[in-house]
Design a protein around this motif. Structure first.
Motif, PDB file in Angstrom:
ATOM      1  N   ALA A 100       0.847  -1.192   0.000  1.00  0.00           N
ATOM      2  CA  ALA A 100       0.000   0.000   0.000  1.00  0.00           C
ATOM      3  C   ALA A 100       0.882   1.242   0.000  1.00  0.00           C
ATOM      4  CB  ALA A 100      -0.905   0.010   1.227  1.00  0.00           C
ATOM      5  N   THR A 101       0.508   2.230  -0.812  1.00  0.00           N
ATOM      6  CA  THR A 101       1.231   3.496  -0.862  1.00  0.00           C
ATOM      7  C   THR A 101       0.450   4.555  -0.085  1.00  0.00           C
ATOM      8  OG1 THR A 101       0.116   4.260  -2.861  1.00  0.00           O
ATOM      9  CG2 THR A 101       2.077   2.873  -3.150  1.00  0.00           C
ATOM     10  N   GLU A 102       1.025   5.735   0.045  1.00  0.00           N
ATOM     11  CA  GLU A 102       0.334   6.840   0.714  1.00  0.00           C
ATOM     12  C   GLU A 102      -0.991   7.149   0.032  1.00  0.00           C
ATOM     13  OE1 GLU A 102      -0.185  10.006   3.507  1.00  0.00           O
ATOM     14  OE2 GLU A 102       1.149   8.249   3.474  1.00  0.00           O
ATOM     15  N   GLU A 103      -1.018   7.035  -1.294  1.00  0.00           N
ATOM     16  CA  GLU A 103      -2.251   7.316  -2.039  1.00  0.00           C
ATOM     17  C   GLU A 103      -3.366   6.343  -1.681  1.00  0.00           C
ATOM     18  OE1 GLU A 103       0.789   7.229  -3.438  1.00  0.00           O
ATOM     19  OE2 GLU A 103       0.950   9.422  -3.675  1.00  0.00           O
ATOM     20  N   ASP A 104      -3.007   5.122  -1.328  1.00  0.00           N
ATOM     21  CA  ASP A 104      -4.031   4.124  -0.992  1.00  0.00           C
ATOM     22  C   ASP A 104      -4.798   4.500   0.266  1.00  0.00           C
ATOM     23  OD1 ASP A 104      -3.890   1.985  -3.011  1.00  0.00           O
ATOM     24  OD2 ASP A 104      -1.833   1.775  -2.331  1.00  0.00           O
ATOM     25  N   TRP A 105      -4.132   5.100   1.233  1.00  0.00           N
ATOM     26  CA  TRP A 105      -4.829   5.459   2.471  1.00  0.00           C
ATOM     27  C   TRP A 105      -5.874   6.546   2.221  1.00  0.00           C
ATOM     28  CZ3 TRP A 105      -3.533   1.351   4.524  1.00  0.00           C
ATOM     29  CH2 TRP A 105      -2.215   0.933   4.717  1.00  0.00           C
ATOM     30  N   GLU A 106      -5.701   7.299   1.155  1.00  0.00           N
ATOM     31  CA  GLU A 106      -6.634   8.385   0.832  1.00  0.00           C
ATOM     32  C   GLU A 106      -7.681   7.969  -0.203  1.00  0.00           C
ATOM     33  OE1 GLU A 106      -3.899  11.249  -0.649  1.00  0.00           O
ATOM     34  OE2 GLU A 106      -3.302  11.968   1.335  1.00  0.00           O
ATOM     35  N   ALA A 107      -7.576   6.746  -0.721  1.00  0.00           N
ATOM     36  CA  ALA A 107      -8.369   6.360  -1.885  1.00  0.00           C
ATOM     37  C   ALA A 107      -9.793   5.910  -1.537  1.00  0.00           C
ATOM     38  CB  ALA A 107      -7.663   5.233  -2.644  1.00  0.00           C
ATOM     39  N   GLU A 108     -10.737   6.363  -2.364  1.00  0.00           N
ATOM     40  CA  GLU A 108     -12.079   5.793  -2.376  1.00  0.00           C
ATOM     41  C   GLU A 108     -12.139   4.910  -3.618  1.00  0.00           C
ATOM     42  OE1 GLU A 108     -16.741   7.196  -2.072  1.00  0.00           O
ATOM     43  OE2 GLU A 108     -15.384   8.358  -3.341  1.00  0.00           O
ATOM     44  N   TYR A 109     -11.943   3.612  -3.431  1.00  0.00           N
ATOM     45  CA  TYR A 109     -11.824   2.712  -4.573  1.00  0.00           C
ATOM     46  C   TYR A 109     -13.160   2.481  -5.290  1.00  0.00           C
ATOM     47  CZ  TYR A 109      -7.390   1.447  -2.282  1.00  0.00           C
ATOM     48  OH  TYR A 109      -6.153   1.466  -1.698  1.00  0.00           O
ATOM     49  N   LEU A 110     -14.229   2.337  -4.507  1.00  0.00           N
ATOM     50  CA  LEU A 110     -15.534   1.958  -5.072  1.00  0.00           C
ATOM     51  C   LEU A 110     -15.392   0.704  -5.914  1.00  0.00           C
ATOM     52  CD1 LEU A 110     -16.812   5.514  -6.083  1.00  0.00           C
ATOM     53  CD2 LEU A 110     -17.394   4.218  -4.019  1.00  0.00           C
ATOM     54  N   ASP A 111     -14.573  -0.205  -5.445  1.00  0.00           N
ATOM     55  CA  ASP A 111     -14.259  -1.423  -6.183  1.00  0.00           C
ATOM     56  C   ASP A 111     -13.767  -2.478  -5.189  1.00  0.00           C
ATOM     57  OD1 ASP A 111     -13.863  -3.138  -8.297  1.00  0.00           O
ATOM     58  OD2 ASP A 111     -12.439  -1.839  -9.352  1.00  0.00           O
ATOM     59  N   LEU A 112     -13.513  -3.665  -5.692  1.00  0.00           N
ATOM     60  CA  LEU A 112     -13.040  -4.756  -4.836  1.00  0.00           C
ATOM     61  C   LEU A 112     -11.538  -4.626  -4.583  1.00  0.00           C
ATOM     62  CD1 LEU A 112     -15.130  -7.736  -6.266  1.00  0.00           C
ATOM     63  CD2 LEU A 112     -15.373  -6.655  -4.016  1.00  0.00           C
ATOM     64  N   ILE A 113     -11.166  -3.540  -3.968  1.00  0.00           N
ATOM     65  CA  ILE A 113      -9.785  -3.253  -3.559  1.00  0.00           C
ATOM     66  C   ILE A 113      -9.847  -2.760  -2.112  1.00  0.00           C
ATOM     67  CG2 ILE A 113      -7.691  -1.927  -4.036  1.00  0.00           C
ATOM     68  CD1 ILE A 113      -8.800  -1.437  -6.879  1.00  0.00           C
ATOM     69  N   LEU A 114      -8.909  -3.212  -1.296  1.00  0.00           N
ATOM     70  CA  LEU A 114      -8.926  -2.852   0.119  1.00  0.00           C
ATOM     71  C   LEU A 114      -7.514  -2.592   0.626  1.00  0.00           C
ATOM     72  CD1 LEU A 114     -10.565  -2.594   2.801  1.00  0.00           C
ATOM     73  CD2 LEU A 114     -10.090  -5.029   3.169  1.00  0.00           C
ATOM     74  N   SER A 115      -7.343  -1.473   1.307  1.00  0.00           N
ATOM     75  CA  SER A 115      -6.077  -1.186   1.983  1.00  0.00           C
ATOM     76  C   SER A 115      -6.132  -1.752   3.398  1.00  0.00           C
ATOM     77  CB  SER A 115      -5.848   0.327   2.053  1.00  0.00           C
ATOM     78  OG  SER A 115      -5.841   0.887   0.773  1.00  0.00           O
ATOM     79  N   VAL A 116      -5.019  -2.315   3.848  1.00  0.00           N
ATOM     80  CA  VAL A 116      -4.978  -2.930   5.181  1.00  0.00           C
ATOM     81  C   VAL A 116      -3.734  -2.452   5.921  1.00  0.00           C
ATOM     82  CG1 VAL A 116      -5.112  -5.088   6.472  1.00  0.00           C
ATOM     83  CG2 VAL A 116      -6.037  -4.982   4.145  1.00  0.00           C
ATOM     84  N   LYS A 117      -3.927  -2.070   7.195  1.00  0.00           N
ATOM     85  CA  LYS A 117      -2.811  -1.588   7.992  1.00  0.00           C
ATOM     86  C   LYS A 117      -2.868  -2.164   9.398  1.00  0.00           C
ATOM     87  CE  LYS A 117      -0.522   2.649   9.565  1.00  0.00           C
ATOM     88  NZ  LYS A 117      -0.524   4.130   9.552  1.00  0.00           N
ATOM     89  N   VAL A 118      -1.725  -2.575   9.920  1.00  0.00           N
ATOM     90  CA  VAL A 118      -1.607  -2.989  11.319  1.00  0.00           C
ATOM     91  C   VAL A 118      -1.211  -1.769  12.146  1.00  0.00           C
ATOM     92  CG1 VAL A 118      -0.264  -4.358  12.958  1.00  0.00           C
ATOM     93  CG2 VAL A 118      -1.050  -5.386  10.817  1.00  0.00           C
ATOM     94  N   VAL A 119      -1.918  -1.546  13.251  1.00  0.00           N
ATOM     95  CA  VAL A 119      -1.622  -0.403  14.112  1.00  0.00           C
ATOM     96  C   VAL A 119      -1.181  -0.891  15.488  1.00  0.00           C
ATOM     97  CG1 VAL A 119      -3.201   1.151  12.903  1.00  0.00           C
ATOM     98  CG2 VAL A 119      -4.051  -0.199  14.829  1.00  0.00           C
ATOM     99  N   GLU A 120      -0.434  -0.035  16.157  1.00  0.00           N
ATOM    100  CA  GLU A 120       0.124  -0.392  17.457  1.00  0.00           C
ATOM    101  C   GLU A 120      -0.869  -0.201  18.599  1.00  0.00           C
ATOM    102  OE1 GLU A 120       3.380  -1.520  18.182  1.00  0.00           O
ATOM    103  OE2 GLU A 120       3.400  -1.865  16.007  1.00  0.00           O
ATOM    104  N   SER A 121      -1.845   0.674  18.408  1.00  0.00           N
ATOM    105  CA  SER A 121      -2.725   1.043  19.518  1.00  0.00           C
ATOM    106  C   SER A 121      -4.030   1.622  18.998  1.00  0.00           C
ATOM    107  CB  SER A 121      -2.042   2.097  20.399  1.00  0.00           C
ATOM    108  OG  SER A 121      -1.850   3.296  19.654  1.00  0.00           O
ATOM    109  N   ASP A 122      -4.996   1.774  19.924  1.00  0.00           N
ATOM    110  CA  ASP A 122      -6.265   2.430  19.583  1.00  0.00           C
ATOM    111  C   ASP A 122      -6.002   3.866  19.144  1.00  0.00           C
ATOM    112  OD1 ASP A 122      -7.423   0.108  20.642  1.00  0.00           O
ATOM    113  OD2 ASP A 122      -7.523   1.005  22.645  1.00  0.00           O
ATOM    114  N   GLU A 123      -5.076   4.524  19.830  1.00  0.00           N
ATOM    115  CA  GLU A 123      -4.759   5.916  19.503  1.00  0.00           C
ATOM    116  C   GLU A 123      -4.256   6.043  18.065  1.00  0.00           C
ATOM    117  OE1 GLU A 123      -5.031   5.473  23.740  1.00  0.00           O
ATOM    118  OE2 GLU A 123      -3.779   4.396  22.289  1.00  0.00           O
TER     119      GLU A 123
END
Length: 413
Positions: free
Chosen positions: A300-323
């Motif tokens: 995933a690139t920086e652009e993916d986090w901002e993307a509205e795909y409206l398609d069968l594409i999904l960005s996934v990220k692991v986070v360290e905390s709720d914050e």
């Protein structure tokens, strides 16, 4: 034609609608529902012309899906209209009332906005939803649909006008702007003497154009960059079910999930299960390095986090905390719909209070952000701004207020 002469007719007609009794408005809506039911074969025939034209124009599957009017969606339109009939009339509702020490009685009462202009793309059902909600709330409407749904919008507009005339009302109360010329959008945006509110529904380009060029107040729906966050205290069975539904149930709509966030403590266990489910539906996954260390997917690139795909594409990220999850959502989200999956009440409450969005969920799919699902019958749109309304907009949100003051010879000293 002089389009402003047409708009003036709508404005004049709106003055008669402001005083219309609830029963009369509901009779018109019932007639619309009845005529849609009786005209379904003609509606589907005209819609098929739009579908074929859309394919020739190279519209993608998501846009073709938005165009489609089959029996199920016609039933849904009818049901939406009848749900609006069943609702309380917002016009005349008293938001608050009080008596001043000097004896003045002051009431804040809901009233129609006047003439509402709706500019929309693709979905022809918006023609019926918008007209019905405007009528219920005592507003006239000017509807400008996209050229890709020209035939569908025309037949639905004819049905609405027939219903108005059959009840002895001015058919200018719902004006369908059929001409696909783009210049008429600018004409609408400049018509501040005749139109009181503009609501755009469509892609990012349309929203941006309307917002930047309108002389009239706008209630806008920005893109739907929606997230689901799977917390470390999530029930993983629920999490898989919700995360899959939010992406695949109908990927081409604004309340579909575009980014999935997962707490590091459950990532190893849930990511392989999720990938297996997403693979079944043909979802392309794009992930951060932590995700890619667990499952084999694209980066995933920086652009993916901002993307509205409206398609069968999904960005996934692991986070360290709720914050970190909340920070990511508030940075990249579009203030539409966000969800947390957790069994921890404190974490859920922190998420609800900290996430800035029109709809925030605990243990539910973002796909529920919808007028019908919220019991509004239908929606005129989903407002992602903060004034004057936010979230799915029903008849209540198409009213404003005025103060009514009763005195008894009062004068100000």
């Amino acid at each position: 034609m002089n389009i402003y002469d047409e708009f003036k007719k709508v404005k004049n007609a709106s003055l008669t609608l402001m005083h219309l009794k609830s029963e009369k408005k509901d009779n018109v809506l019932k007639k619309i529902a009845d005529l849609i039911d009786k005209s379904r074969e003609k509606i589907k025939s005209e819609n098929q012309k739009d579908i074929e034209n859309g394919k020739r124009l190279g519209l993608n599957k998501a846009l073709i899906d938005r165009l489609l009017l089959n029996d199920k969606r016609i039933d849904s339109m009818i049901s939406g209209v009848m749900d609006i009939v069943a609702q309380d009339d917002p016009v005349g509702m008293i938001d608050r009332g009080f008596k001043r020490p000097n004896g003045l009685k002051i009431y804040k009462v809901r009233v129609p906005i006047g003439v509402i202009g709706i500019i929309y793309e693709s979905r022809p059902n918006v023609t019926v939803d918008a007209a019905a909600l405007c009528l219920k709330s005592g507003n006239a409407s000017i509807l400008r649909g996209g050229k890709e749904a020209l035939n569908s919008n025309r037949i639905l507009g004819d049905i609405i006008k027939e219903a108005l005339v059959s009840e002895g009302l001015d058919d200018n109360l719902v004006y369908i702007l059929e001409d696909p010329e783009r210049k008429y959008i600018m004409d609408m945006l400049k018509a501040k003497d005749y139109i009181d509110l503009i609501i755009p529904r469509g892609g990012e380009g349309l929203i941006k154009f309307v917002t930047e060029n309108s002389f009239i107040p706008v209630v806008k729906h920005d893109k739907g960059v929606c997230h689901t966050y799977i917390d470390k205290d999530a029930d993983l069975e629920k999490a898989v079910k919700i995360a899959v539904n939010a992406k695949v149930q109908r990927p081409g709509v604004c309340n579909a999930m575009e980014t999935l966030l997962i707490h590091k403590d459950v990532a190893d266990e849930i990511l392989p299960r999720l990938k297996k489910e997403y693979d079944r539906f043909g979802v392309e996954l794009r992930g951060c390095e932590k995700v890619r260390n667990i499952i084999d997917i694209n980066i995933a690139t920086e652009e993916d986090w901002e993307a509205e795909y409206l398609d069968l594409i999904l960005s996934v990220k692991v986070v360290e905390s709720d914050e970190e999850a909340i920070e990511h959502i508030n940075k990249y989200g579009s203030s539409h719909s966000e969800s947390i999956v957790t069994e921890n009440y404190t974490t859920a409450q922190k998420f609800l209070e900290s996430v800035d969005a029109a709809a925030v969920y605990v243990n539910a799919s973002t796909r529920f952000t919808d007028g019908a699902e919220f019991g509004l019958g239908a929606e005129i749109g989903i407002s992602t701004q903060k004034l004057h309304c936010r979230g799915p907009m029903g008849a209540y949100d198409l009213t404003t207020t005025k103060y009514i003051v009763y005195g008894d010879g009062h004068i100000r000293e």
